[in-house]
Scaffold this active site. Structure first.
Site, PDB file in Angstrom:
ATOM      1  N   HIS A 136      30.552  29.329 -22.943  1.00 23.91           N
ATOM      2  CA  HIS A 136      30.775  29.336 -21.495  1.00 23.91           C
ATOM      3  C   HIS A 136      31.892  28.353 -21.112  1.00 23.91           C
ATOM      4  CE1 HIS A 136      26.444  30.680 -21.610  1.00 23.91           C
ATOM      5  NE2 HIS A 136      27.002  31.637 -20.886  1.00 23.91           N
TER       6      HIS A 136
ATOM      7  N   TYR B  80      22.117  28.183 -18.922  1.00 20.76           N
ATOM      8  CA  TYR B  80      21.883  27.571 -20.218  1.00 20.76           C
ATOM      9  C   TYR B  80      23.207  27.526 -20.982  1.00 20.76           C
ATOM     10  CZ  TYR B  80      18.598  25.388 -23.288  1.00 20.76           C
ATOM     11  OH  TYR B  80      17.913  24.440 -23.999  1.00 20.76           O
TER      12      TYR B  80
END
Ligand code: PAF
Length: 286
Positions: A37, A32
């Site tokens: 990230h 997700y």
């Protein structure tokens, strides 16, 4: 980009890459993916010849009443992000592939966990350390990337790498924030529009506490109480903890000097949000 789900196959690939003397940057995630990230992947891409990312929602690190089943997942979108960020290998095992049977040996984290999230999530960091031990053996990375938003996780991984002599360099990457300061997180999706408006209070309260400490406030208990009251007055969030500790040892502050972490966890309806600020305090006598 190659997608690998079999742990042994991944280990064979990384063994070959290391034999060819290539540097491997590893970004372990539970998927997700968000801007936070992407920041890890960008740094890994810049600093290594090969980038490996794992996406695995690790059951071992969820307590019995936690959100394992409902943890957000969107593999197709994540795959797209991985391609955009030029990941070379995406490791996406099933639970059965990672844990074909109950583990006979697991890792137990003995320090740096008796505070912050470790206190309210017993066993959580044991689960993190156990899966990372497996992943480190499979990926054999040169560098591993973690976000500073999970500062306690960074502190625990630092201990894991040192204590078990993993020949891995730990890189911690700055938290990516929304405009109002809210740290990017997969769990933000669970906030209602009103809670999302209110959630900026986490960063606001951390910044306020930092300003007070820099000004010389030395009554930490009073400061914590004032800030917790502020969060609960200005939002519907319930404060799980608001702590001021030394970093990275995560011990009680005895002297207002050196590296300090101010960290908080606040429960908003279905989302438990965490955030922190780490900074250096000049030598101020308490
Ligand atoms: O930070 C996370 O997403 C997880 O704790 C990690 C490091 C991937 C281990 O499962």
């Amino acid at each position: 980009m190659k997608i690998v789900s079999n742990p042994q196959q991944l280990q064979e690939i990384s063994t070959r890459l290391r034999k060819d003397q290539l540097t491997i940057g590893f970004v372990p995630t539970m998927g997700y993916l968000h801007e936070g990230h992407r920041a890890l992947l960008k740094e890994a891409r810049e600093q290594n010849e090969i980038v490996i990312m794992s996406i695995f929602v690790n059951p071992l690190q969820f307590g019995p009443n936690e959100d394992l089943e409902s943890y957000p997942r969107d593999f197709e979108r994540d795959k797209q992000v991985a391609i955009e960020e030029e990941v070379d290998y995406l490791f996406h095992p099933t639970v059965e592939e990672m844990y074909p049977e109950q583990m006979s040996v697991t890792v137990k984290v003995g320090r740096r966990t008796n505070c912050l999230c470790g206190r309210s999530r017993p066993g959580h960091f044991d689960g993190v350390a156990t899966v990372l031990t497996k992943l480190f053996h499979l990926v054999q990375p040169t560098n591993v990337y973690f976000g500073k938003k999970d500062a306690q996780q960074v502190a625990v991984v630092d201990g894991l790498i040192q204590d078990f002599h993993f020949p891995i360099n730990l890189v911690d990457v700055n938290t990516v924030r929304e405009e109002d300061g809210l740290a990017k997180s997969s769990r933000n999706i669970r906030l209602t529009p009103t809670e999302r408006q209110e959630a900026g209070i986490l960063y606001k309260s951390l910044s306020l506490a930092r300003a007070e400490l820099i000004k010389g406030q030395d009554n930490l208990e009073l400061l914590k109480k004032q800030v917790m009251d502020l969060i609960e007055r200005e939002s519907s969030g319930k404060v799980d903890y608001f702590e001021i500790l030394t970093y990275p040892r995560l011990e009680m502050v005895k002297e207002l000097t050196g590296e300090i972490i101010i960290a908080t966890a606040v429960q908003f309806g279905k989302a438990r949000l965490i955030d922190n600020i780490i900074f250096e305090l000049e030598n101020t006598p308490r």
